[in-house]
Write a protein that holds these residues in place. Structure first.
Motif, PDB file in Angstrom:
ATOM      1  N   LEU A 123      39.266  46.656  29.470  1.00  0.00           N
ATOM      2  CA  LEU A 123      38.392  46.520  30.628  1.00  0.00           C
ATOM      3  C   LEU A 123      37.587  45.225  30.556  1.00  0.00           C
ATOM      4  N   SER A 126      40.044  42.232  31.272  1.00  0.00           N
ATOM      5  CA  SER A 126      40.961  42.321  32.413  1.00  0.00           C
ATOM      6  C   SER A 126      40.923  41.080  33.289  1.00  0.00           C
ATOM      7  N   GLY A 127      39.812  40.319  33.247  1.00  0.00           N
ATOM      8  CA  GLY A 127      39.719  39.134  34.091  1.00  0.00           C
ATOM      9  C   GLY A 127      40.279  37.881  33.487  1.00  0.00           C
ATOM     10  N   SER A 150      40.451  50.028  36.070  1.00  0.00           N
ATOM     11  CA  SER A 150      40.814  49.071  37.102  1.00  0.00           C
ATOM     12  C   SER A 150      41.670  49.732  38.167  1.00  0.00           C
ATOM     13  N   ALA A 153      39.430  51.548  40.354  1.00  0.00           N
ATOM     14  CA  ALA A 153      38.633  50.628  41.148  1.00  0.00           C
ATOM     15  C   ALA A 153      39.408  50.114  42.352  1.00  0.00           C
ATOM     16  N   ASP A 173      32.853  45.083  42.179  1.00  0.00           N
ATOM     17  CA  ASP A 173      32.369  43.908  41.471  1.00  0.00           C
ATOM     18  C   ASP A 173      32.922  42.659  42.151  1.00  0.00           C
ATOM     19  N   ASN A 175      32.851  39.757  41.116  1.00  0.00           N
ATOM     20  CA  ASN A 175      33.383  38.834  40.106  1.00  0.00           C
ATOM     21  C   ASN A 175      34.727  39.288  39.542  1.00  0.00           C
ATOM     22  N   GLU A 176      35.176  40.459  39.953  1.00  0.00           N
ATOM     23  CA  GLU A 176      36.473  40.963  39.469  1.00  0.00           C
ATOM     24  C   GLU A 176      37.592  40.099  40.035  1.00  0.00           C
ATOM     25  N   THR A 178      41.248  38.747  41.296  1.00  0.00           N
ATOM     26  CA  THR A 178      42.348  39.404  42.001  1.00  0.00           C
ATOM     27  C   THR A 178      43.656  38.687  41.690  1.00  0.00           C
ATOM     28  N   VAL A 185      42.788  43.678  42.470  1.00  0.00           N
ATOM     29  CA  VAL A 185      42.414  43.525  41.059  1.00  0.00           C
ATOM     30  C   VAL A 185      43.541  44.029  40.168  1.00  0.00           C
ATOM     31  N   SER A 186      43.383  43.784  38.887  1.00  0.00           N
ATOM     32  CA  SER A 186      44.398  44.193  37.909  1.00  0.00           C
ATOM     33  C   SER A 186      44.449  45.709  37.788  1.00  0.00           C
ATOM     34  N   TYR A 187      45.657  46.268  37.853  1.00  0.00           N
ATOM     35  CA  TYR A 187      45.858  47.696  37.619  1.00  0.00           C
ATOM     36  C   TYR A 187      47.327  47.930  37.317  1.00  0.00           C
TER      37      TYR A 187
END
Length: 233
Positions: A123, A126-127, A150, A153, A173, A175-176, A178, A185-187
């Motif tokens: 987590l 992840s970015g 994620s 989310a 978020d 700042n998450e 993509t 976002v990441s998943y």
């Protein structure tokens, strides 16, 4: 020595102890059978003597001689020894089963903690998957599995509802980062394009029609189209 090594050592020792106890049980059983056979013969002879009026060593107030009664008592003692040995063997095995149960509980707890730590680490990082420099682009890129957090989310952000169909107001978020052609976002499981100049780089398996990690190099739909057009010139 770890618990697993200690348990394995005790298990080897248990096999030797049980082997000795079972060997003693066999010896006691042979002795019991021989004593019972001898006593049956003696009792049959004394019964025949009583029928013929020859009491011999038979006491007036007893059906059999003292020798016959002593043999029967000896048989009972041997049977008691066999029972005690069998109970000892059972208790030893039961003790090792309880030790194994304790080890399994400790092992499951350790695996649960490691899984939680790994999820927390994924987590936090992840970015950092799709926007790194050239150091990550050398050679074949590996797929990665995003965290369950994620996944939840992106599902909440895209649908605005929980799995039960209720409205869910969760802060997203800003700042998450993509990724992918879906700009989410990441998943789930993701794969990186092998084109060093790919603008997106990371893609969700489902968005690009993948079920398993492909062999060899893989290019996203846009980069694959560009690559084919260049070859056609």
């Amino acid at each position: 020595m770890s618990f697993a090594d200690e348990f394995e050592s005790n298990l080897v020792s248990l096999a030797h102890v049980l082997q000795k106890k079972y060997a003693l049980l066999r010896d006691l059983d042979k002795s019991l059978q021989e004593n019972q056979r001898q006593n049956e013969q003696r009792c049959e002879k004394e019964i025949e003597d009583i029928r013929r009026g020859r009491t011999g060593n038979v006491t007036p107030n007893a059906h059999f001689s003292e020798e016959a009664i002593d043999e029967q008592k000896h048989s009972v003692r041997i049977a008691d020894e066999k029972l005690a040995l069998a109970m000892q063997a059972y208790d030893l095995v039961d003790m090792h089963v309880q030790q194994l149960d304790q080890y399994m509980k400790k092992s499951n707890e350790q695996m649960r903690r490691e899984k939680e730590n790994a999820s927390a680490s994924n987590l936090e990082n992840s970015g950092e998957a799709g926007k790194a420099g050239e150091g990550r682009r050398g050679g074949r890129k590996k797929t990665r599995l995003a965290t369950a957090a994620s996944t939840a989310a992106v599902a909440s952000a895209s649908t605005g509802m929980t799995s039960t169909g209720m409205d869910l107001d969760l802060p997203v978020d800003p700042n998450e980062p993509t990724y992918c052609i879906c700009n989410q976002v990441s998943y789930g499981e993701m794969i990186a394009c092998d084109n060093n100049e790919c603008k997106i780089e990371w893609f969700h398996f489902g968005c690009v029609g993948l079920k398993d990690q492909p062999k060899g190099k893989w290019y996203c739909p846009d980069c694959a189209t560009v690559k084919k057009s260049r070859k056609g010139r």
